[in-house]
Design a protein around this motif. Structure first.
Motif, PDB file in Angstrom:
ATOM      1  N   SER A   1     -78.313  -6.659 -41.824  1.00  0.00           N
ATOM      2  CA  SER A   1     -77.572  -5.410 -41.717  1.00  0.00           C
ATOM      3  C   SER A   1     -76.893  -5.360 -40.360  1.00  0.00           C
ATOM      4  O   SER A   1     -77.469  -5.768 -39.352  1.00  0.00           O
ATOM      5  CB  SER A   1     -78.487  -4.201 -41.913  1.00  0.00           C
ATOM      6  N   PHE A   2     -75.662  -4.843 -40.373  1.00  0.00           N
ATOM      7  CA  PHE A   2     -74.831  -4.783 -39.171  1.00  0.00           C
ATOM      8  C   PHE A   2     -74.453  -3.347 -38.905  1.00  0.00           C
ATOM      9  O   PHE A   2     -74.256  -2.555 -39.839  1.00  0.00           O
ATOM     10  CB  PHE A   2     -73.566  -5.619 -39.380  1.00  0.00           C
ATOM     11  N   LEU A   3     -74.327  -3.012 -37.619  1.00  0.00           N
ATOM     12  CA  LEU A   3     -73.930  -1.663 -37.237  1.00  0.00           C
ATOM     13  C   LEU A   3     -72.898  -1.706 -36.119  1.00  0.00           C
ATOM     14  O   LEU A   3     -73.061  -2.461 -35.147  1.00  0.00           O
ATOM     15  CB  LEU A   3     -75.147  -0.858 -36.757  1.00  0.00           C
ATOM     16  N   SER A   4     -71.871  -0.867 -36.251  1.00  0.00           N
ATOM     17  CA  SER A   4     -70.951  -0.577 -35.162  1.00  0.00           C
ATOM     18  C   SER A   4     -70.892   0.932 -35.031  1.00  0.00           C
ATOM     19  O   SER A   4     -70.290   1.622 -35.864  1.00  0.00           O
ATOM     20  CB  SER A   4     -69.548  -1.136 -35.451  1.00  0.00           C
ATOM     21  N   ARG A   5     -71.511   1.459 -33.999  1.00  0.00           N
ATOM     22  CA  ARG A   5     -71.563   2.910 -33.823  1.00  0.00           C
ATOM     23  C   ARG A   5     -70.186   3.479 -33.485  1.00  0.00           C
ATOM     24  O   ARG A   5     -69.832   4.565 -33.953  1.00  0.00           O
ATOM     25  CB  ARG A   5     -72.566   3.273 -32.733  1.00  0.00           C
ATOM     26  N   SER A   6     -69.397   2.745 -32.696  1.00  0.00           N
ATOM     27  CA  SER A   6     -68.078   3.259 -32.313  1.00  0.00           C
ATOM     28  C   SER A   6     -67.159   3.395 -33.523  1.00  0.00           C
ATOM     29  O   SER A   6     -66.301   4.269 -33.559  1.00  0.00           O
ATOM     30  CB  SER A   6     -67.431   2.357 -31.264  1.00  0.00           C
ATOM     31  N   LYS A   7     -67.361   2.540 -34.516  1.00  0.00           N
ATOM     32  CA  LYS A   7     -66.523   2.582 -35.719  1.00  0.00           C
ATOM     33  C   LYS A   7     -67.168   3.373 -36.847  1.00  0.00           C
ATOM     34  O   LYS A   7     -66.537   3.561 -37.897  1.00  0.00           O
ATOM     35  CB  LYS A   7     -66.216   1.162 -36.205  1.00  0.00           C
ATOM     36  N   GLY A   8     -68.383   3.810 -36.672  1.00  0.00           N
ATOM     37  CA  GLY A   8     -69.076   4.515 -37.755  1.00  0.00           C
ATOM     38  C   GLY A   8     -69.185   3.643 -38.991  1.00  0.00           C
ATOM     39  O   GLY A   8     -68.887   4.072 -40.110  1.00  0.00           O
ATOM     40  N   TYR A   9     -69.631   2.415 -38.787  1.00  0.00           N
ATOM     41  CA  TYR A   9     -69.556   1.402 -39.849  1.00  0.00           C
ATOM     42  C   TYR A   9     -70.812   0.545 -39.854  1.00  0.00           C
ATOM     43  O   TYR A   9     -71.336   0.166 -38.809  1.00  0.00           O
ATOM     44  CB  TYR A   9     -68.326   0.527 -39.601  1.00  0.00           C
ATOM     45  N   SER A  10     -71.264   0.257 -41.063  1.00  0.00           N
ATOM     46  CA  SER A  10     -72.384  -0.649 -41.250  1.00  0.00           C
ATOM     47  C   SER A  10     -72.125  -1.487 -42.490  1.00  0.00           C
ATOM     48  O   SER A  10     -71.351  -1.091 -43.370  1.00  0.00           O
ATOM     49  CB  SER A  10     -73.688   0.142 -41.421  1.00  0.00           C
ATOM     50  N   TYR A  11     -72.754  -2.632 -42.564  1.00  0.00           N
ATOM     51  CA  TYR A  11     -72.780  -3.358 -43.825  1.00  0.00           C
ATOM     52  C   TYR A  11     -74.146  -3.969 -44.046  1.00  0.00           C
ATOM     53  O   TYR A  11     -74.885  -4.253 -43.102  1.00  0.00           O
ATOM     54  CB  TYR A  11     -71.673  -4.420 -43.924  1.00  0.00           C
ATOM     55  N   LEU A  12     -74.462  -4.141 -45.313  1.00  0.00           N
ATOM     56  CA  LEU A  12     -75.662  -4.853 -45.741  1.00  0.00           C
ATOM     57  C   LEU A  12     -75.205  -6.146 -46.412  1.00  0.00           C
ATOM     58  O   LEU A  12     -74.365  -6.115 -47.312  1.00  0.00           O
ATOM     59  CB  LEU A  12     -76.470  -4.009 -46.728  1.00  0.00           C
ATOM     60  N   LEU A  13     -75.730  -7.254 -45.947  1.00  0.00           N
ATOM     61  CA  LEU A  13     -75.345  -8.565 -46.470  1.00  0.00           C
ATOM     62  C   LEU A  13     -76.526  -9.139 -47.252  1.00  0.00           C
ATOM     63  O   LEU A  13     -77.629  -9.264 -46.710  1.00  0.00           O
ATOM     64  CB  LEU A  13     -74.977  -9.490 -45.312  1.00  0.00           C
TER      65      LEU A  13
END
Lengths: 107, 116
Positions: A62-74
């Motif tokens: 799982s990835f997170l970018s707080r500045s972009k308000g974005y996450s993904y689950l791989l």
């Protein structure tokens, strides 16, 4: 308020990789969770991100970018048992869920 | 982790009646929550069950319709009052253990309610 968006459905082949994106707009942020829910069952915890970057746990990352308000689950090396709904959830004072992404794994 | 049980697991009820759902946890937890999951949809938080005081309800949910009790740190009940077919849903109890690594929430198996 909370606004959490993720795709409704995704289909992939056994052995392949699938990436489920989640974007969020929340009044506060205290972590992002991914849950897996098989039909007729309760959600089970998959991953947690509170800092930017990638968290890897076996076949799932799982990835997170707080500045972009974005996450993904791989999900890697997909198996038939991975067919389920995947829920993105964001915590500020409470845990709020997205609508979920139904992943179907085909042979 | 926490092991959560709910009773009943499912029920079919008549319009206008009430049903009380029980949630039991195998360890003391700080936070207990009640969620609703309507068919094909995600989880919506109904309320936070507070030990020794009134529950905290989310927008759109009221105590008269969904009274909640939490007499101790391992048990809570949710009552669905004066039921209508729109209340047909899965009701899930969720807990946040005091010693969790990530403030992770665990979910009970759910109670599947059908209102005729």
């Amino acid at each position: 308020g909370q606004n959490i968006d993720q795709p409704t459905e995704m289909t992939a082949t056994e052995g392949a990789i699938v990436q489920i994106n989640c974007t969020y707009q929340t009044s506060g942020f205290n972590g992002l969770f991914w849950y897996q829910q098989h039909a007729g069952e309760a959600p089970t915890f998959l991953s947690y991100n509170v800092l930017d970057g990638l968290e890897e746990k076996g076949r799932f990352s799982s990835f997170l970018s707080r500045s972009k308000g974005y996450s993904y689950l791989l999900l890697k090396e997909l198996q038939m048992k991975d067919s389920a709904s995947y829920l993105c959830a964001v915590r500020d004072l409470k845990l709020s869920f997205g609508a979920g992404t139904t992943v179907t794994v085909r042979a | 982790s926490a092991v959560i049980s709910q009773k009943p697991s499912r029920d079919i009820c008549q319009r206008g009646t009430s049903l009380t759902i029980q949630c039991q946890v195998d360890s003391q937890v700080t936070m207990m929550f009640w969620y609703r999951q309507q068919p094909g949809q995600s989880l919506t938080l109904i309320a936070t069950a507070n030990q020794g005081s009134e529950a905290t309800y989310e927008s759109g949910f009221v105590i008269d319709k969904f009274p909640i009790s939490r007499p101790n740190l391992t048990f809570s009940t949710l009552t669905v009052s004066n039921m209508s077919p729109e209340d047909s849903s899965i009701y899930l109890c969720s807990v946040e253990p005091a010693s969790g690594d990530y403030n992770e929430q665990f979910f009970g198996p759910g109670t599947r309610l059908t209102v005729l």
